[in-house]
Design an enzyme around this catalytic site. Structure first.
Site: not given
Ligand code: GLN
Length: 249
Positions: A96, A130, A193
């Site tokens: 990520c 998101r 993750h």
């Molecule tokens: N900040 C980044 C995003 O939201 C990475 C998020 C994350 O590592 N879960 O794209």
């Protein structure tokens, strides 16, 4: 006594880049190395730390945009070292936030440009959506990959990298092209993750196999057979995978 065979596992920026269970990746590498008769030595590296002399596997996790800001300068500072290690075939797993910063750049939702270290030919753009939920993706190399995504950055691959897998549930790199993650040399980049490695031991064993080949010119057996374990390890792993597949979105 059997000769000890150390394998050095380096976790990048655990203070700022380590969410949704990413530390589990270090633990899985540690256990699977032990079960295979190697001595895992875990190192963590945060900004301004001394980079360890011996490194066999490098892993890195996710973080908020603010965490990415904090580590960016330091990541660029150690960029040459990482490039040299990657060229030498050091296996790496980036999840990520660090996956994004292993690319060329990350333009945040506010239009700020965070320069990446450019190991992977990809770019990321922050969006107002998101992408959240459990993911199932199909990889030729590793079979079915399971994990959990939560990111607003969307990543587009350039011609130098291959996608890690094709998403069958969830989104992966972006909401458009059903690719998840990226592959280049012995680097695996992924949005997943969960943590990723407990559910996907094939990826853990890929990293371990490259590391022990590089350091000891040894190959690993596909199945782990740890003496004294009450339940065969691979069966426990399969159960964890089954549970993960049943998780609702
Ligand atoms: N900040 C980044 C995003 O939201 C990475 C998020 C994350 O590592 N879960 O794209």
């Amino acid at each position: 006594m059997a000769e000890s065979k150390p394998i050095h596992v380096l976790q990048l920026y655990p203070r700022d880049m380590n969410i949704y269970g990413d530390f589990g990746n270090a633990l899985v590498l540690q256990r699977r190395l032990q079960w295979r008769g190697y001595e895992p030595i875990l190192h963590s590296y945060d900004p301004e730390d001394e980079f360890p002399e011996q490194v066999d596997i490098i892993i890195g996790g996710g973080g908020q945009d603010s965490g990415q800001d904090k580590i960016q300068q330091d990541l660029l500072r150690i960029g040459d070292k990482l490039h040299a290690l990657a060229e030498d075939g050091t296996p790496m797993l980036m999840i990520c936030g660090l996956y994004q910063l292993f690319g060329h750049s990350f333009r945040t939702r506010e239009g700020r440009e965070i320069k990446g270290v450019g190991l992977l030919d990809l770019r990321t753009e922050g969006t107002d959506t998101r992408l959240i939920g459990n993911v199932v993706a199909e990889s030729k190399e590793f079979g079915e990959i399971l994990g959990y995504e939560n990111h607003s950055g969307q990543t587009y691959l350039g011609p130098e990298v291959q996608p890690l897998a094709r998403v069958t549930k969830g989104e992966g790199n972006n909401a458009r092209d059903s690719h998840e993650g990226a592959r280049w040399k012995n680097i695996v980049g992924s949005y997943l993750h969960g943590s990723l490695l407990p559910k996907n031991p094939a990826i853990a064993d890929f990293l371990i196999a490259q590391a022990v080949q590089n350091r000891y010119a040894e190959t690993i057996q596909p199945q782990i057979d740890a003496a004294g374990s009450a339940q065969p390890i691979e069966e426990l792993t399969r159960k964890a995978r089954t549970t993960a597949t049943r998780r609702p979105r």
